[in-house]
Write an enzyme that holds these catalytic residues in place. Sequence first.
Site, PDB file in Angstrom:
ATOM      1  N   GLN A  51     -18.155  37.049  26.653  1.00 39.70           N
ATOM      2  CA  GLN A  51     -19.102  36.071  27.279  1.00 39.70           C
ATOM      3  C   GLN A  51     -20.125  36.143  28.812  1.00 39.70           C
ATOM      4  O   GLN A  51     -18.936  36.248  29.294  1.00 39.70           O
ATOM      5  CB  GLN A  51     -18.209  34.738  27.196  1.00 39.70           C
ATOM      6  CG  GLN A  51     -19.788  33.836  27.502  1.00 39.70           C
ATOM      7  CD  GLN A  51     -19.090  32.658  27.209  1.00 39.70           C
ATOM      8  OE1 GLN A  51     -17.859  32.463  27.715  1.00 39.70           O
ATOM      9  NE2 GLN A  51     -19.723  31.216  27.683  1.00 39.70           N
TER      10      GLN A  51
ATOM     11  N   HIS B 234     -24.011  33.287  18.631  1.00 37.64           N
ATOM     12  CA  HIS B 234     -25.490  34.363  17.918  1.00 37.64           C
ATOM     13  C   HIS B 234     -25.194  34.160  16.485  1.00 37.64           C
ATOM     14  O   HIS B 234     -24.167  33.841  15.342  1.00 37.64           O
ATOM     15  CB  HIS B 234     -24.361  35.540  18.361  1.00 37.64           C
ATOM     16  CG  HIS B 234     -24.142  36.013  19.478  1.00 37.64           C
ATOM     17  ND1 HIS B 234     -25.566  36.748  20.416  1.00 37.64           N
ATOM     18  CD2 HIS B 234     -23.261  35.092  20.467  1.00 37.64           C
ATOM     19  CE1 HIS B 234     -25.017  36.342  21.852  1.00 37.64           C
ATOM     20  NE2 HIS B 234     -23.398  35.683  21.482  1.00 37.64           N
TER      21      HIS B 234
ATOM     22  N   VAL C  44     -23.043  35.016  29.172  1.00 37.28           N
ATOM     23  CA  VAL C  44     -24.121  33.278  29.895  1.00 37.28           C
ATOM     24  C   VAL C  44     -22.889  32.223  29.646  1.00 37.28           C
ATOM     25  O   VAL C  44     -22.594  31.787  28.033  1.00 37.28           O
ATOM     26  CB  VAL C  44     -25.123  33.076  29.157  1.00 37.28           C
ATOM     27  CG1 VAL C  44     -25.692  31.848  29.462  1.00 37.28           C
ATOM     28  CG2 VAL C  44     -25.730  34.420  28.979  1.00 37.28           C
TER      29      VAL C  44
ATOM     30  N   ASP D  29     -33.049  36.258  20.590  1.00 37.11           N
ATOM     31  CA  ASP D  29     -32.052  36.960  22.207  1.00 37.11           C
ATOM     32  C   ASP D  29     -33.541  38.155  22.264  1.00 37.11           C
ATOM     33  O   ASP D  29     -33.757  38.947  21.997  1.00 37.11           O
ATOM     34  CB  ASP D  29     -31.054  38.038  21.190  1.00 37.11           C
ATOM     35  CG  ASP D  29     -29.894  37.994  21.941  1.00 37.11           C
ATOM     36  OD1 ASP D  29     -29.113  37.030  22.690  1.00 37.11           O
ATOM     37  OD2 ASP D  29     -30.386  38.982  22.987  1.00 37.11           O
TER      38      ASP D  29
ATOM     39  N   HIS E 206     -23.248  29.255  23.366  1.00 40.53           N
ATOM     40  CA  HIS E 206     -24.364  29.585  22.774  1.00 40.53           C
ATOM     41  C   HIS E 206     -23.922  29.905  20.856  1.00 40.53           C
ATOM     42  O   HIS E 206     -22.574  30.755  20.951  1.00 40.53           O
ATOM     43  CB  HIS E 206     -25.364  30.254  23.018  1.00 40.53           C
ATOM     44  CG  HIS E 206     -24.328  31.374  24.106  1.00 40.53           C
ATOM     45  ND1 HIS E 206     -24.190  31.539  24.945  1.00 40.53           N
ATOM     46  CD2 HIS E 206     -24.124  32.933  23.149  1.00 40.53           C
ATOM     47  CE1 HIS E 206     -23.157  32.529  25.494  1.00 40.53           C
ATOM     48  NE2 HIS E 206     -23.191  33.451  24.575  1.00 40.53           N
TER      49      HIS E 206
HETATM   50  P1  AMP Z   1     -22.939  36.593  25.611  1.00 42.83           P
HETATM   51  O1  AMP Z   1     -22.710  38.006  25.330  1.00 42.83           O
HETATM   52  O2  AMP Z   1     -22.688  35.343  24.143  1.00 42.83           O
HETATM   53  O3  AMP Z   1     -22.845  35.851  26.663  1.00 42.83           O
HETATM   54  O4  AMP Z   1     -24.352  36.543  25.339  1.00 42.83           O
HETATM   55  C1  AMP Z   1     -25.673  36.079  25.541  1.00 42.83           C
HETATM   56  C2  AMP Z   1     -26.890  36.637  24.968  1.00 42.83           C
HETATM   57  O5  AMP Z   1     -28.197  36.153  26.039  1.00 42.83           O
HETATM   58  C3  AMP Z   1     -27.066  38.182  25.264  1.00 42.83           C
HETATM   59  O6  AMP Z   1     -27.201  38.766  23.757  1.00 42.83           O
HETATM   60  C4  AMP Z   1     -28.233  37.824  25.849  1.00 42.83           C
HETATM   61  O7  AMP Z   1     -29.103  39.492  25.299  1.00 42.83           O
HETATM   62  C5  AMP Z   1     -28.442  36.969  25.402  1.00 42.83           C
HETATM   63  N1  AMP Z   1     -29.982  37.017  26.870  1.00 42.83           N
HETATM   64  C6  AMP Z   1     -29.400  37.340  27.829  1.00 42.83           C
HETATM   65  N2  AMP Z   1     -30.970  36.481  28.318  1.00 42.83           N
HETATM   66  C7  AMP Z   1     -31.374  35.798  27.520  1.00 42.83           C
HETATM   67  C8  AMP Z   1     -33.281  35.185  27.964  1.00 42.83           C
HETATM   68  N3  AMP Z   1     -33.755  35.192  28.532  1.00 42.83           N
HETATM   69  N4  AMP Z   1     -33.607  35.202  26.850  1.00 42.83           N
HETATM   70  C9  AMP Z   1     -32.342  35.049  25.581  1.00 42.83           C
HETATM   71  N5  AMP Z   1     -31.314  36.050  25.479  1.00 42.83           N
HETATM   72  C10 AMP Z   1     -31.399  35.970  26.475  1.00 42.83           C
END
Ligand code: AMP
Length: 114
Positions: free
Chosen positions: A94, A102, A96, A30, A100
């Site tokens: 969420q 974590h 993204v 992450d 996914h």
């Molecule tokens: P969520 O809030 O569950 O959608 O988690 C999205 C996660 O993606 C967060 O922990 C971010 O830090 C991570 N994230 C966003 N962009 C990137 C990236 N380019 N590379 C790695 N992790 C990312």
Amino acid sequence: MADTIFAKILAGEIPADFVHQDELCVAFQDIAPQAPVHILVIPRKPLTSLHVAAQEDGELLGHMLRICSKVAGSAGLAEDGYRVVTNIGEDGGQAVEHLHFHVLGGRSLTWPPG
Ligand code: AMP
């Protein structure tokens, strides 16, 4: 399916620090870790979240959870434990819209989450 940052990572359009790659899913660090170990496991299949996964995705989901435990073990978390979380939708936090998991560990994690 939105053209998410994770779709771009899967397409090789933006870099990621991969710790696992196979035909069904990938795992990478992450970019903003919330714990000493914070790895994301994502499917190659463009599912927006766990909520839209169908019965036919069961094998994929099971595989991804196995990969969560595998990368956690490789990161040294087996003995002290760790957490696997998936956020769904706005209230779930969420950001993204690409499924996914974590994998978080390396410190004592509080409960309940905020
Ligand atoms: P969520 O809030 O569950 O959608 O988690 C999205 C996660 O993606 C967060 O922990 C971010 O830090 C991570 N994230 C966003 N962009 C990137 C990236 N380019 N590379 C790695 N992790 C990312």
